[in-house]
Design a protein around this motif. Structure first.
Motif, PDB file in Angstrom:
ATOM      1  N   PRO A  79      58.692  20.618  -1.441  1.00 53.39           N
ATOM      2  CA  PRO A  79      57.922  19.790  -0.516  1.00 53.39           C
ATOM      3  C   PRO A  79      57.089  20.644   0.429  1.00 53.39           C
ATOM      4  CG  PRO A  79      60.217  19.885   0.166  1.00 53.39           C
ATOM      5  CD  PRO A  79      60.143  20.547  -1.187  1.00 53.39           C
ATOM      6  N   MET A  80      55.871  20.200   0.683  1.00 55.81           N
ATOM      7  CA  MET A  80      54.957  20.922   1.570  1.00 55.81           C
ATOM      8  C   MET A  80      54.344  19.933   2.551  1.00 55.81           C
ATOM      9  SD  MET A  80      51.610  23.196   0.565  1.00 55.81           S
ATOM     10  CE  MET A  80      50.664  24.081   1.811  1.00 55.81           C
ATOM     11  N   MET A  81      54.727  20.032   3.832  1.00 60.44           N
ATOM     12  CA  MET A  81      54.128  19.201   4.862  1.00 60.44           C
ATOM     13  C   MET A  81      52.719  19.709   5.138  1.00 60.44           C
ATOM     14  SD  MET A  81      56.240  16.845   5.633  1.00 60.44           S
ATOM     15  CE  MET A  81      57.991  16.445   5.491  1.00 60.44           C
ATOM     16  N   ALA A  82      51.727  18.823   4.979  1.00 60.70           N
ATOM     17  CA  ALA A  82      50.337  19.280   4.970  1.00 60.70           C
ATOM     18  C   ALA A  82      49.499  18.704   6.087  1.00 60.70           C
ATOM     19  CB  ALA A  82      49.705  18.937   3.623  1.00 60.70           C
ATOM     20  N   ALA A  83      50.116  18.245   7.169  1.00 60.37           N
ATOM     21  CA  ALA A  83      49.349  17.632   8.247  1.00 60.37           C
ATOM     22  C   ALA A  83      48.422  18.635   8.940  1.00 60.37           C
ATOM     23  CB  ALA A  83      50.291  17.003   9.266  1.00 60.37           C
ATOM     24  N   ASP A  84      48.812  19.895   8.992  1.00 56.93           N
ATOM     25  CA  ASP A  84      48.015  20.898   9.688  1.00 56.93           C
ATOM     26  C   ASP A  84      47.824  22.119   8.791  1.00 56.93           C
ATOM     27  OD1 ASP A  84      46.577  22.065  11.734  1.00 56.93           O
ATOM     28  OD2 ASP A  84      48.350  22.939  12.690  1.00 56.93           O
ATOM     29  N   THR A  85      47.338  21.865   7.586  1.00 60.53           N
ATOM     30  CA  THR A  85      47.181  22.910   6.590  1.00 60.53           C
ATOM     31  C   THR A  85      45.709  23.092   6.260  1.00 60.53           C
ATOM     32  OG1 THR A  85      49.311  22.319   5.622  1.00 60.53           O
ATOM     33  CG2 THR A  85      47.859  23.686   4.285  1.00 60.53           C
ATOM     34  N   SER A  86      45.253  24.341   6.144  1.00 62.56           N
ATOM     35  CA  SER A  86      43.852  24.589   5.820  1.00 62.56           C
ATOM     36  C   SER A  86      43.602  24.265   4.346  1.00 62.56           C
ATOM     37  CB  SER A  86      43.493  26.052   6.084  1.00 62.56           C
ATOM     38  OG  SER A  86      44.117  26.895   5.126  1.00 62.56           O
ATOM     39  N   PRO A  87      42.357  23.889   3.999  1.00 64.42           N
ATOM     40  CA  PRO A  87      42.050  23.624   2.596  1.00 64.42           C
ATOM     41  C   PRO A  87      42.334  24.819   1.702  1.00 64.42           C
ATOM     42  CG  PRO A  87      40.288  22.831   4.013  1.00 64.42           C
ATOM     43  CD  PRO A  87      41.225  23.614   4.885  1.00 64.42           C
ATOM     44  N   ALA A  88      42.017  26.024   2.169  1.00 67.69           N
ATOM     45  CA  ALA A  88      42.233  27.218   1.349  1.00 67.69           C
ATOM     46  C   ALA A  88      43.714  27.411   1.052  1.00 67.69           C
ATOM     47  CB  ALA A  88      41.668  28.443   2.061  1.00 67.69           C
ATOM     48  N   ALA A  89      44.560  27.257   2.079  1.00 71.33           N
ATOM     49  CA  ALA A  89      45.996  27.435   1.873  1.00 71.33           C
ATOM     50  C   ALA A  89      46.547  26.380   0.927  1.00 71.33           C
ATOM     51  CB  ALA A  89      46.721  27.376   3.218  1.00 71.33           C
ATOM     52  N   LEU A  90      46.082  25.130   1.092  1.00 66.69           N
ATOM     53  CA  LEU A  90      46.582  24.052   0.247  1.00 66.69           C
ATOM     54  C   LEU A  90      46.152  24.249  -1.202  1.00 66.69           C
ATOM     55  CD1 LEU A  90      48.318  21.557   0.645  1.00 66.69           C
ATOM     56  CD2 LEU A  90      46.243  20.218   0.954  1.00 66.69           C
ATOM     57  N   LEU A  91      44.910  24.634  -1.417  1.00 72.62           N
ATOM     58  CA  LEU A  91      44.434  24.872  -2.779  1.00 72.62           C
ATOM     59  C   LEU A  91      45.201  26.003  -3.451  1.00 72.62           C
ATOM     60  CD1 LEU A  91      40.565  24.443  -2.621  1.00 72.62           C
ATOM     61  CD2 LEU A  91      42.137  23.215  -4.114  1.00 72.62           C
ATOM     62  N   ARG A  92      45.434  27.080  -2.717  1.00 69.66           N
ATOM     63  CA  ARG A  92      46.180  28.198  -3.289  1.00 69.66           C
ATOM     64  C   ARG A  92      47.606  27.774  -3.634  1.00 69.66           C
ATOM     65  NH1 ARG A  92      44.373  33.316  -3.069  1.00 69.66           N
ATOM     66  NH2 ARG A  92      46.511  34.098  -3.096  1.00 69.66           N
ATOM     67  N   ALA A  93      48.217  26.970  -2.772  1.00 70.17           N
ATOM     68  CA  ALA A  93      49.579  26.509  -3.036  1.00 70.17           C
ATOM     69  C   ALA A  93      49.625  25.605  -4.255  1.00 70.17           C
ATOM     70  CB  ALA A  93      50.128  25.775  -1.812  1.00 70.17           C
ATOM     71  N   VAL A  94      48.707  24.660  -4.323  1.00 71.15           N
ATOM     72  CA  VAL A  94      48.695  23.718  -5.437  1.00 71.15           C
ATOM     73  C   VAL A  94      48.390  24.420  -6.753  1.00 71.15           C
ATOM     74  CG1 VAL A  94      47.450  21.756  -6.414  1.00 71.15           C
ATOM     75  CG2 VAL A  94      48.145  21.718  -4.026  1.00 71.15           C
ATOM     76  N   GLY A 119      36.327  21.282   6.730  1.00 72.63           N
ATOM     77  CA  GLY A 119      37.676  21.418   6.196  1.00 72.63           C
ATOM     78  C   GLY A 119      38.265  20.084   5.785  1.00 72.63           C
ATOM     79  N   ALA A 120      38.014  19.057   6.583  1.00 76.87           N
ATOM     80  CA  ALA A 120      38.510  17.722   6.245  1.00 76.87           C
ATOM     81  C   ALA A 120      37.870  17.224   4.960  1.00 76.87           C
ATOM     82  CB  ALA A 120      38.252  16.760   7.391  1.00 76.87           C
ATOM     83  N   GLU A 121      36.587  17.497   4.777  1.00 77.17           N
ATOM     84  CA  GLU A 121      35.914  17.076   3.548  1.00 77.17           C
ATOM     85  C   GLU A 121      36.538  17.741   2.333  1.00 77.17           C
ATOM     86  OE1 GLU A 121      31.829  17.972   4.048  1.00 77.17           O
ATOM     87  OE2 GLU A 121      31.460  16.416   5.555  1.00 77.17           O
ATOM     88  N   GLU A 122      36.888  19.009   2.458  1.00 78.45           N
ATOM     89  CA  GLU A 122      37.504  19.719   1.343  1.00 78.45           C
ATOM     90  C   GLU A 122      38.897  19.160   1.045  1.00 78.45           C
ATOM     91  OE1 GLU A 122      37.382  23.775   2.563  1.00 78.45           O
ATOM     92  OE2 GLU A 122      35.296  24.053   1.962  1.00 78.45           O
ATOM     93  N   LEU A 123      39.648  18.831   2.092  1.00 79.37           N
ATOM     94  CA  LEU A 123      40.967  18.260   1.881  1.00 79.37           C
ATOM     95  C   LEU A 123      40.868  16.870   1.243  1.00 79.37           C
ATOM     96  CD1 LEU A 123      42.846  19.300   5.144  1.00 79.37           C
ATOM     97  CD2 LEU A 123      43.321  20.091   2.829  1.00 79.37           C
ATOM     98  N   ARG A 124      39.874  16.089   1.660  1.00 76.92           N
ATOM     99  CA  ARG A 124      39.678  14.781   1.045  1.00 76.92           C
ATOM    100  C   ARG A 124      39.401  14.933  -0.445  1.00 76.92           C
ATOM    101  NH1 ARG A 124      36.966  13.560   6.090  1.00 76.92           N
ATOM    102  NH2 ARG A 124      34.938  14.122   5.235  1.00 76.92           N
ATOM    103  N   GLY A 125      38.614  15.925  -0.799  1.00 74.24           N
ATOM    104  CA  GLY A 125      38.339  16.171  -2.212  1.00 74.24           C
ATOM    105  C   GLY A 125      39.596  16.508  -2.985  1.00 74.24           C
ATOM    106  N   LEU A 126      40.493  17.250  -2.355  1.00 75.10           N
ATOM    107  CA  LEU A 126      41.755  17.607  -3.002  1.00 75.10           C
ATOM    108  C   LEU A 126      42.624  16.376  -3.222  1.00 75.10           C
ATOM    109  CD1 LEU A 126      43.702  19.894  -3.935  1.00 75.10           C
ATOM    110  CD2 LEU A 126      44.629  19.850  -1.639  1.00 75.10           C
ATOM    111  N   VAL A 127      42.684  15.502  -2.209  1.00 74.63           N
ATOM    112  CA  VAL A 127      43.475  14.276  -2.333  1.00 74.63           C
ATOM    113  C   VAL A 127      42.971  13.435  -3.491  1.00 74.63           C
ATOM    114  CG1 VAL A 127      44.099  12.109  -1.192  1.00 74.63           C
ATOM    115  CG2 VAL A 127      44.077  14.237   0.114  1.00 74.63           C
TER     116      VAL A 127
END
Length: 289
Positions: A79-94, A119-127
């Motif tokens: 599990p990864m809590m992602a409320a305050d995670t950068s897009p780069a970190a989330l992409l690398r993790a995924v 950054g929010a736009e990039e995270l939305r794209g990931l979702v």
């Protein structure tokens, strides 16, 4: 020679559902069935072509969306809590660059979709892109003195807590669970991490072992959809119905009843209508009770 008895998949799902219900005020049995199946499917992600987002909708303070995510976090892999995670970190993790693929748990995801930052736009794209195994996200990466374009596979399971203001592109990729405040006669335990996490982790480990034993069957499954459930709802529910079918017992029937009850919710929800009308059960939910 000793032999290992096959895992009772139906009994294990019963335990997973009961664990969720100890701590969460679900509006109907259909909701707890869906959440139990979603928890199990995270251990079989590579057996499927897509993964539904799980969206806990909240009527406001006092509902259990946060607790819903907490319980999911004890049952899913990495599990990864992602409320305050950068897009780069989330992409690398995924993409598995920093270890195995995580299961993303997003608190207060409304703020992400209301933000105008890059950054929010990039995270939305990931979702949005990450619900299909064929999805790809591209980023510019430094390679020595040059910038190169690198492809990241964003495929990952995700559960979200929301006040109900989600874009259509997310809703059509989500199984929507409209939580409610516990009734006075409804007993819901408070989740205490140091006490209850070990219980959830024991179930998680059993889910992982069971998933390994049924992975080939799940990967080759083409579950029959209930009457009237077509794409995009059919694509969302296919992994969950496949889990129910390989588990057996009463779960194939219960899963299809939940699908029939819950599939219309995401199709009808929108950004501009009924953003907080989550405390009242819809007729579809009531029919599944």
């Amino acid at each position: 020679m000793t032999t290992t008895s096959p895992v009772d998949g139906a009994g294990l799902l019963d335990e997973v559902e009961a664990f969720h219900r100890r701590f969460n005020a679900f509006p109907t049995p259909a909701a707890s069935v869906a959440v139990a199946l979603w928890s199990a499917h995270t251990h079989l992600l590579d057996a499927f072509e897509s993964t539904p987002r799980l969206a806990f909708f909240s009527p406001g303070p006092g509902s259990s969306t946060t607790q819903g995510l907490a319980i999911c976090g004890t049952l899913v892999p990495q599990p990864m809590m992602a409320a305050d995670t950068s897009p780069a970190a989330l992409l690398r993790a995924v993409a598995g660059l920093d270890g195995g693929r995580p299961t993303i748990l997003f608190h207060e995801i409304d703020a992400l979709f209301e933000s105008k930052t890059r950054g929010a736009e990039e995270l939305r794209g990931l979702v949005i892109a990450g619900h299909r195994r064929t999805g790809v996200s591209y980023r510019s990466e430094k390679d020595g003195g040059q910038q190169t374009v690198q492809a990241f596979p964003p495929y990952a399971a995700m559960a979200m807590a929301s006040l109900g203001r989600l874009p259509e592109a997310v809703l059509t990729r989500s199984v929507v669970i409209r939580m409610h405040r516990p009734d006075p006669n409804e007993h819901v335990e408070a989740f205490r991490a140091r006490i209850h996490k070990p219980e959830g982790h024991a179930l998680r480990d059993r889910l992982a072992a069971w998933a390994d034993s049924v992975r080939d069957r799940a990967a080759g499954a083409f579950p029959e959809m209930p009457d009237g459930v077509i794409d995009p709802s059919a694509e969302l529910w296919e992994p969950l119905l496949a889990v129910a079918d390989v588990a057996g017992g009463d779960w194939p029937r219960r899963a299809r009843e939940a699908c029939t009850a819950l599939a219309p919710l995401a199709a009808r929800a929108s950004l501009s209508t009924r953003p907080h009308q989550t405390a009242t059960n819809t007729q579809e939910e009531k029919n599944a009770a």
